[in-house]
Design an enzyme around this catalytic site. Structure first.
Site, PDB file in Angstrom:
ATOM      1  CG  HIS A   1      -1.999  -1.065   1.101  1.00  0.00           C
ATOM      2  ND1 HIS A   1      -2.525  -1.729   2.190  1.00  0.00           N
ATOM      3  CD2 HIS A   1      -2.644  -1.570   0.017  1.00  0.00           C
ATOM      4  CE1 HIS A   1      -3.451  -2.583   1.784  1.00  0.00           C
ATOM      5  NE2 HIS A   1      -3.531  -2.517   0.466  1.00  0.00           N
TER       6      HIS A   1
ATOM      7  CD  GLU B   1      -2.786  -9.611   7.177  1.00  0.00           C
ATOM      8  OE1 GLU B   1      -2.255  -8.482   7.168  1.00  0.00           O
ATOM      9  OE2 GLU B   1      -2.543 -10.464   8.057  1.00  0.00           O
TER      10      GLU B   1
ATOM     11  CB  CYS C   1       4.331  -9.525  11.341  1.00  0.00           C
ATOM     12  SG  CYS C   1       4.429  -7.803  10.848  1.00  0.00           S
TER      13      CYS C   1
ATOM     14  CB  SER D   1      -0.554   1.764   4.751  1.00  0.00           C
ATOM     15  OG  SER D   1       0.343   1.059   5.572  1.00  0.00           O
TER      16      SER D   1
HETATM   17  O1  0CJ Z   1      -0.642  -7.062   4.979  1.00  0.00           O
HETATM   18  C1  0CJ Z   1       0.567  -7.117   5.029  1.00  0.00           C
HETATM   19  C2  0CJ Z   1       1.174  -8.389   4.865  1.00  0.00           C
HETATM   20  C3  0CJ Z   1       1.419  -5.889   5.204  1.00  0.00           C
HETATM   21  C4  0CJ Z   1       2.013  -5.409   3.926  1.00  0.00           C
HETATM   22  C5  0CJ Z   1       2.794  -4.137   4.067  1.00  0.00           C
HETATM   23  O2  0CJ Z   1       2.096  -3.032   4.448  1.00  0.00           O
HETATM   24  P1  0CJ Z   1       0.902  -2.360   3.629  1.00  0.00           P
HETATM   25  O3  0CJ Z   1       0.837  -0.953   4.033  1.00  0.00           O
HETATM   26  O4  0CJ Z   1       1.023  -2.645   2.188  1.00  0.00           O
HETATM   27  O5  0CJ Z   1      -0.349  -3.176   4.137  1.00  0.00           O
HETATM   28  P2  0CJ Z   1      -1.299  -3.061   5.398  1.00  0.00           P
HETATM   29  O6  0CJ Z   1      -2.473  -2.234   4.964  1.00  0.00           O
HETATM   30  O7  0CJ Z   1      -1.728  -4.475   5.643  1.00  0.00           O
HETATM   31  O8  0CJ Z   1      -0.570  -2.495   6.538  1.00  0.00           O
HETATM   32 FE1  F3S Z   2       5.588  -6.896   6.512  1.00  0.00          FE
HETATM   33 FE2  F3S Z   2       4.834  -9.372   6.408  1.00  0.00          FE
HETATM   34 FE3  F3S Z   2       4.556  -7.976   8.568  1.00  0.00          FE
HETATM   35  S1  F3S Z   2       4.618  -7.855   4.784  1.00  0.00           S
HETATM   36  S2  F3S Z   2       4.212  -5.892   7.875  1.00  0.00           S
HETATM   37  S3  F3S Z   2       6.478  -8.602   7.643  1.00  0.00           S
HETATM   38  S4  F3S Z   2       3.195  -9.530   7.799  1.00  0.00           S
END
Ligand code: 0CJ
Ligand code: F3S
Length: 316
Positions: free
Chosen positions: A46, A131, A200, A228
């Site tokens: 994002h 997700e 995570c 994000s």
């Molecule tokens: O969902 C994820 C595995 C995190 C990916 C990295 O962050 P972003 O900003 O693309 O996605 P989130 O909206 O989930 O934080």
């Molecule tokens: Fe990044 Fe995976 Fe966490 S994409 S924010 S390490 S779940």
């Protein structure tokens, strides 16, 4: 005119996590291997700057698989996809590469495992987030109950309160999630789940760094996108940890300088999908206006790395 002094607290860790690094590499390597266009289902991560950069190299971003021509490769974003998506790609005999973060895939596997063991799943996550959609989509429709808040737990109507398990989105607020997990365990003492939640390492570490610097900051800026999840959580954590002004900015151009009038200290961090070049841009914008002293706020060291899928490591 002399510039006013400003202490700039710089969070570490901040910005790219291992899953984002890998997802972007997957798109770049796919473009090298197969040439343009390579299709990407949903923003790979994002961040508009990242997406625009990959688009300039020949990536085409779409929301649904049926927008992709079957003869071109398609990549699934870091956030994960419902099981039906790779299944549809296979049915159409498409070449696809799954850039789902391995830490999200791990949650998918857990959900499937509990389901196979006959437990009904509860997911803690944000409705509609890709997700959450992807993790819930690992099981047949209607099989996963979604909760967002402790209040939602009170209205859950499981098939059998003694046969439940839970998983979570990886990018949630650690503190908010602890409350939801607490509510689940209070109402359903037999519920099975991870030790704490599935948030995570990167999400946890970035929130810790913001918490550490918040009491010393007149303002906190989080570099990240409005869609994000992990970036938005950093803004909330900063505000809750005592910073009077916490704001999300995509780039330096978004900074509301009038709102920052009179500040003596600022904290800078970035969501897991925000590239370091944008953080540098924000720091440079402060250097243009203030005499900046940078104070790193280091609360953890990260050395996580994920391999790209084998298909991209082999010659075409
Ligand atoms: O969902 C994820 C595995 C995190 C990916 C990295 O962050 P972003 O900003 O693309 O996605 P989130 O909206 O989930 O934080
Ligand atoms: Fe990044 Fe995976 Fe966490 S994409 S924010 S390490 S779940």
């Amino acid at each position: 005119m002399t510039k006013p002094p400003l202490t700039l607290h710089l969070a570490a860790p901040r910005g790219f996590c291992a899953g984002v690094d890998r997802a972007i590499k997957i798109v770049e390597m796919a473009l090298e291997k197969w040439g343009a266009p390579v299709y990407v289902r949903h923003e790979i991560v994002h961040n508009r700057y990242v997406v625009d950069g990959l688009r300039a190299k020949g990536a085409v971003f779409v929301e649904e698989l049926d927008e992709c021509p079957p003869a071109r490769p398609v990549i699934f974003s870091a956030h994960g996809v419902p099981k039906s998506v790779p299944q549809a790609a296979e049915a159409r005999e498409m070449v696809y590469v799954d850039a789902t973060c391995p830490l999200v895939s791990k949650v998918h596997i857990e959900a499937a495992r509990h389901h196979e063991a006959g437990l009904q799943m509860v997911m803690i996550g944000h409705a509609g987030h890709p997700e959450t959609v992807g993790t819930m989509g690992q099981l047949p429709a209607g099989e996963v109950l979604l909760v967002e808040t402790p209040e939602d737990v009170a209205t859950l109507e499981p098939r059998d309160p003694g046969r439940l398990a839970f998983v979570t989105q990886t990018t949630l607020s650690v503190d908010d999630t602890a409350e939801v997990v607490g509510a689940l365990k209070a109402r359903f003492p037999a519920i099975v789940g991870p030790h704490k939640e599935d948030i995570c390492y990167a999400t946890t570490n970035r929130q810790e760094a913001v918490k550490a610097m918040a009491p010393d900051c007149d303002a906190i800026l989080v570099v990240g996108a409005p869609n994000s999840s992990n970036s938005k959580r950093l803004v909330e954590v900063g505000a809750r940890a005592g910073c009077p002004y916490a704001q999300l900015v995509q780039r330096a151009g978004d900074i509301d300088w009038r709102a920052l009038d009179g500040i003596k200290s600022v904290g800078i961090t970035a969501g897991a999908s925000a590239p370091e070049v944008l953080i540098e841009e924000v720091i440079d914008a402060f250097r243009d206006r203030y005499q900046v002293t940078v104070r790193p706020v280091v609360t953890a060291e990260e050395n996580v790395e994920f391999k790209v899928p084998r298909v991209l490591r082999e010659p075409a």
